[in-house]
Design a protein around this motif. Structure first.
Motif, PDB file in Angstrom:
ATOM      1  N   ARG A  22      18.664  69.460  59.689  1.00 55.91           N
ATOM      2  CA  ARG A  22      18.863  68.134  60.269  1.00 55.91           C
ATOM      3  C   ARG A  22      18.826  68.233  61.794  1.00 55.91           C
ATOM      4  O   ARG A  22      19.438  69.122  62.386  1.00 55.91           O
ATOM      5  CB  ARG A  22      20.187  67.535  59.817  1.00 55.91           C
ATOM      6  CG  ARG A  22      20.162  67.105  58.357  1.00 55.91           C
ATOM      7  CD  ARG A  22      21.413  66.355  57.993  1.00 55.91           C
ATOM      8  NE  ARG A  22      21.324  65.861  56.625  1.00 55.91           N
ATOM      9  CZ  ARG A  22      22.266  65.134  56.039  1.00 55.91           C
ATOM     10  NH1 ARG A  22      23.354  64.814  56.698  1.00 55.91           N
ATOM     11  NH2 ARG A  22      22.112  64.714  54.807  1.00 55.91           N
ATOM     12  N   LEU A  23      18.131  67.300  62.405  1.00 50.24           N
ATOM     13  CA  LEU A  23      17.960  67.288  63.852  1.00 50.24           C
ATOM     14  C   LEU A  23      18.685  66.081  64.414  1.00 50.24           C
ATOM     15  O   LEU A  23      18.284  64.941  64.170  1.00 50.24           O
ATOM     16  CB  LEU A  23      16.474  67.245  64.207  1.00 50.24           C
ATOM     17  CG  LEU A  23      15.595  68.250  63.443  1.00 50.24           C
ATOM     18  CD1 LEU A  23      14.131  67.985  63.729  1.00 50.24           C
ATOM     19  CD2 LEU A  23      15.983  69.666  63.802  1.00 50.24           C
ATOM     20  N   TYR A 131      16.784  78.181  59.606  1.00 46.98           N
ATOM     21  CA  TYR A 131      17.831  79.111  60.066  1.00 46.98           C
ATOM     22  C   TYR A 131      19.160  78.381  60.172  1.00 46.98           C
ATOM     23  O   TYR A 131      20.214  78.927  59.857  1.00 46.98           O
ATOM     24  CB  TYR A 131      17.443  79.707  61.426  1.00 46.98           C
ATOM     25  CG  TYR A 131      18.513  80.591  62.031  1.00 46.98           C
ATOM     26  CD1 TYR A 131      18.799  81.835  61.475  1.00 46.98           C
ATOM     27  CD2 TYR A 131      19.221  80.185  63.154  1.00 46.98           C
ATOM     28  CE1 TYR A 131      19.775  82.647  62.026  1.00 46.98           C
ATOM     29  CE2 TYR A 131      20.200  80.990  63.716  1.00 46.98           C
ATOM     30  CZ  TYR A 131      20.477  82.224  63.144  1.00 46.98           C
ATOM     31  OH  TYR A 131      21.453  83.023  63.694  1.00 46.98           O
ATOM     32  N   ALA A 132      19.120  77.131  60.639  1.00 45.51           N
ATOM     33  CA  ALA A 132      20.326  76.328  60.791  1.00 45.51           C
ATOM     34  C   ALA A 132      20.298  75.138  59.838  1.00 45.51           C
ATOM     35  O   ALA A 132      19.238  74.618  59.508  1.00 45.51           O
ATOM     36  CB  ALA A 132      20.449  75.829  62.235  1.00 45.51           C
ATOM     37  N   ASP A 133      21.484  74.722  59.404  1.00 47.89           N
ATOM     38  CA  ASP A 133      21.583  73.491  58.633  1.00 47.89           C
ATOM     39  C   ASP A 133      21.423  72.288  59.561  1.00 47.89           C
ATOM     40  O   ASP A 133      20.810  71.289  59.189  1.00 47.89           O
ATOM     41  CB  ASP A 133      22.943  73.401  57.937  1.00 47.89           C
ATOM     42  CG  ASP A 133      23.144  74.502  56.911  1.00 47.89           C
ATOM     43  OD1 ASP A 133      22.261  74.678  56.052  1.00 47.89           O
ATOM     44  OD2 ASP A 133      24.177  75.196  56.979  1.00 47.89           O
ATOM     45  N   ILE A 134      22.002  72.417  60.763  1.00 50.68           N
ATOM     46  CA  ILE A 134      21.994  71.320  61.722  1.00 50.68           C
ATOM     47  C   ILE A 134      21.670  71.846  63.114  1.00 50.68           C
ATOM     48  O   ILE A 134      22.213  72.863  63.540  1.00 50.68           O
ATOM     49  CB  ILE A 134      23.358  70.600  61.757  1.00 50.68           C
ATOM     50  CG1 ILE A 134      23.631  69.924  60.403  1.00 50.68           C
ATOM     51  CG2 ILE A 134      23.421  69.570  62.883  1.00 50.68           C
ATOM     52  CD1 ILE A 134      25.028  69.355  60.266  1.00 50.68           C
ATOM     53  N   LEU A 135      20.772  71.156  63.801  1.00 47.61           N
ATOM     54  CA  LEU A 135      20.465  71.458  65.192  1.00 47.61           C
ATOM     55  C   LEU A 135      20.883  70.251  66.019  1.00 47.61           C
ATOM     56  O   LEU A 135      20.370  69.145  65.837  1.00 47.61           O
ATOM     57  CB  LEU A 135      18.970  71.740  65.367  1.00 47.61           C
ATOM     58  CG  LEU A 135      18.494  72.169  66.752  1.00 47.61           C
ATOM     59  CD1 LEU A 135      19.234  73.408  67.243  1.00 47.61           C
ATOM     60  CD2 LEU A 135      16.989  72.442  66.753  1.00 47.61           C
ATOM     61  N   ALA A 153      12.478  61.528  68.988  1.00 44.94           N
ATOM     62  CA  ALA A 153      11.901  62.556  68.117  1.00 44.94           C
ATOM     63  C   ALA A 153      12.868  63.023  67.035  1.00 44.94           C
ATOM     64  O   ALA A 153      12.452  63.572  66.021  1.00 44.94           O
ATOM     65  CB  ALA A 153      11.441  63.756  68.954  1.00 44.94           C
ATOM     66  N   ALA A 154      14.170  62.793  67.229  1.00 45.20           N
ATOM     67  CA  ALA A 154      15.178  63.307  66.302  1.00 45.20           C
ATOM     68  C   ALA A 154      15.241  62.516  65.004  1.00 45.20           C
ATOM     69  O   ALA A 154      14.745  61.388  64.908  1.00 45.20           O
ATOM     70  CB  ALA A 154      16.550  63.294  66.980  1.00 45.20           C
ATOM     71  N   ASP A 155      15.868  63.113  63.994  1.00 42.68           N
ATOM     72  CA  ASP A 155      16.076  62.430  62.717  1.00 42.68           C
ATOM     73  C   ASP A 155      17.118  61.328  62.854  1.00 42.68           C
ATOM     74  O   ASP A 155      17.022  60.291  62.217  1.00 42.68           O
ATOM     75  CB  ASP A 155      16.557  63.423  61.650  1.00 42.68           C
ATOM     76  CG  ASP A 155      15.520  64.479  61.329  1.00 42.68           C
ATOM     77  OD1 ASP A 155      14.325  64.176  61.455  1.00 42.68           O
ATOM     78  OD2 ASP A 155      15.911  65.605  60.960  1.00 42.68           O
ATOM     79  N   GLU A 156      18.132  61.596  63.658  1.00 35.48           N
ATOM     80  CA  GLU A 156      19.203  60.621  63.830  1.00 35.48           C
ATOM     81  C   GLU A 156      19.862  60.817  65.186  1.00 35.48           C
ATOM     82  O   GLU A 156      19.767  61.873  65.813  1.00 35.48           O
ATOM     83  CB  GLU A 156      20.234  60.723  62.706  1.00 35.48           C
ATOM     84  CG  GLU A 156      20.764  62.130  62.477  1.00 35.48           C
ATOM     85  CD  GLU A 156      21.588  62.226  61.200  1.00 35.48           C
ATOM     86  OE1 GLU A 156      22.421  61.324  60.958  1.00 35.48           O
ATOM     87  OE2 GLU A 156      21.413  63.200  60.454  1.00 35.48           O
ATOM     88  N   GLY A 276       9.434  65.829  58.918  1.00 33.72           N
ATOM     89  CA  GLY A 276       8.781  67.132  58.942  1.00 33.72           C
ATOM     90  C   GLY A 276       9.562  68.209  59.661  1.00 33.72           C
ATOM     91  O   GLY A 276       8.994  69.187  60.130  1.00 33.72           O
ATOM     92  N   GLY A 277      10.890  68.053  59.730  1.00 34.90           N
ATOM     93  CA  GLY A 277      11.710  69.081  60.342  1.00 34.90           C
ATOM     94  C   GLY A 277      11.357  69.339  61.794  1.00 34.90           C
ATOM     95  O   GLY A 277      10.902  68.454  62.517  1.00 34.90           O
ATOM     96  N   LEU A 278      11.569  70.591  62.224  1.00 36.29           N
ATOM     97  CA  LEU A 278      11.321  70.938  63.623  1.00 36.29           C
ATOM     98  C   LEU A 278       9.850  70.833  63.997  1.00 36.29           C
ATOM     99  O   LEU A 278       9.514  70.483  65.129  1.00 36.29           O
ATOM    100  CB  LEU A 278      11.834  72.353  63.907  1.00 36.29           C
ATOM    101  CG  LEU A 278      13.311  72.432  64.275  1.00 36.29           C
ATOM    102  CD1 LEU A 278      13.788  73.874  64.268  1.00 36.29           C
ATOM    103  CD2 LEU A 278      13.562  71.810  65.644  1.00 36.29           C
TER     104      LEU A 278
END
Length: 290
Positions: A22-23, A131-135, A153-156, A276-278
């Motif tokens: 999650r970003l 690698y991380a659950d949350i960035l 650009a972030a998810d939330e 699409g994640g990172l």
């Protein structure tokens, strides 16, 4: 030459490539609302709950997460432009085992590099996927081109504000700006320094009402952090209050926020948004930079 720990991290990341990350961008309408301190302690709370969390200090020119932790960072984002430097080489560890990337002036200079070097840098940062659950991205306060890139650009987005009228006004101005550029951006409110949960709710309700009336958008609230003298004391000590004063009202408030977040109250994952994640995040960043 990379050390064994870095190699182990890389192997772990490769084994979890399908794992969603999650970003989250943490931002505020104005400075002085405790955004960076919230980001740091919220990250530590997420770690305590079992969510592997990495913090990216993206506060252009005023990066201070390392100062809040009492650490003098020797590594920073811009070093990814150096030959054979990997993201694992610049990933630092702070109190409580929290891993972070120091930004400093790196992001402003990153905007000026050529496309080839920029792509190389982003590809390295993309290795944090899985690698991380949350960035968590801690951005600068207010409206700036750099902050808006991370926000869009972030998810939330977690928007930190306080019950002060100027803070509320600036928070709404930022909400309006975000909504005008991408109405689908998921914004959640964090009301900091509240005298009571009732004051926090009144502040959140006020912002939600104005957003609904003038922007026709729904604002959700993650929760509230109480006003606590321990917070100022911990800043002077350069130690996170979540670790130093774990039973303080502020630390308990952070735990409530973490509990609300991990229960999935209004949470949006990168899979659910199709971001699409990172890789998707940095693809958006590339488009906004160019």
């Amino acid at each position: 030459m990379r050390d064994q720990a870095a190699q182990l991290r890389e192997r772990l990341q490769k084994s979890q490539e399908g794992k969603p990350t999650r970003l989250i961008t943490v931002t505020s309408g104005k400075g002085g609302v405790g955004k960076s301190n919230f980001t740091l302690n919220f990250a530590l709370g997420l770690l305590e709950s079992g969510q592997k969390t990495v913090v990216f200090d993206a506060d252009l020119g005023f990066a201070n997460l390392d100062v809040l932790m009492g650490i003098s960072s020797k590594k920073h984002l811009l070093q990814l432009l150096e030959p054979q430097t990997t993201v694992w080489d610049i990933l630092e560890k702070g109190p409580g085992g929290l891993e972070f990337i120091a930004g400093g002036t790196g992001f402003s200079q990153m905007m000026k590099v050529d496309d080839g070097k920029l792509d190389t840098m982003f590809r390295q940062l993309e290795n944090l996927q899985g690698y991380a659950d949350i960035l968590l991205f801690d951005t600068g306060a207010g409206v700036s081109n750099e902050s808006m890139r991370f926000i869009l650009a972030a998810d939330e987005v977690l928007l930190v504000t306080t019950p002060e009228p100027t803070s509320i006004t600036d928070a709404y101005a930022l909400i309006k700006m975000i909504h005008s550029q991408n109405p689908k951006t998921a914004i959640r409110l964090v009301i900091n320094r509240v005298s009571s949960n009732q004051e926090g709710k009144q502040t959140a309700d006020k912002l939600a009402m104005v957003a609904k009336r003038f922007l026709d958008m729904e604002l959700s609230t993650l929760g509230y952090v109480p006003d606590d003298a321990i917070v100022s004391k911990s800043v002077k000590q350069q130690k996170p209050f979540f670790l130093t004063y774990p039973q303080s009202p502020a630390a308990k408030g952070i735990r409530d926020l973490v509990s609300a977040y991990t229960r999935g109250v209004g949470a949006v994952s990168s899979i659910e948004t199709g971001a699409g994640g990172l890789k998707g995040f940095f693809a958006k960043m590339r488009n906004m930079i160019r």
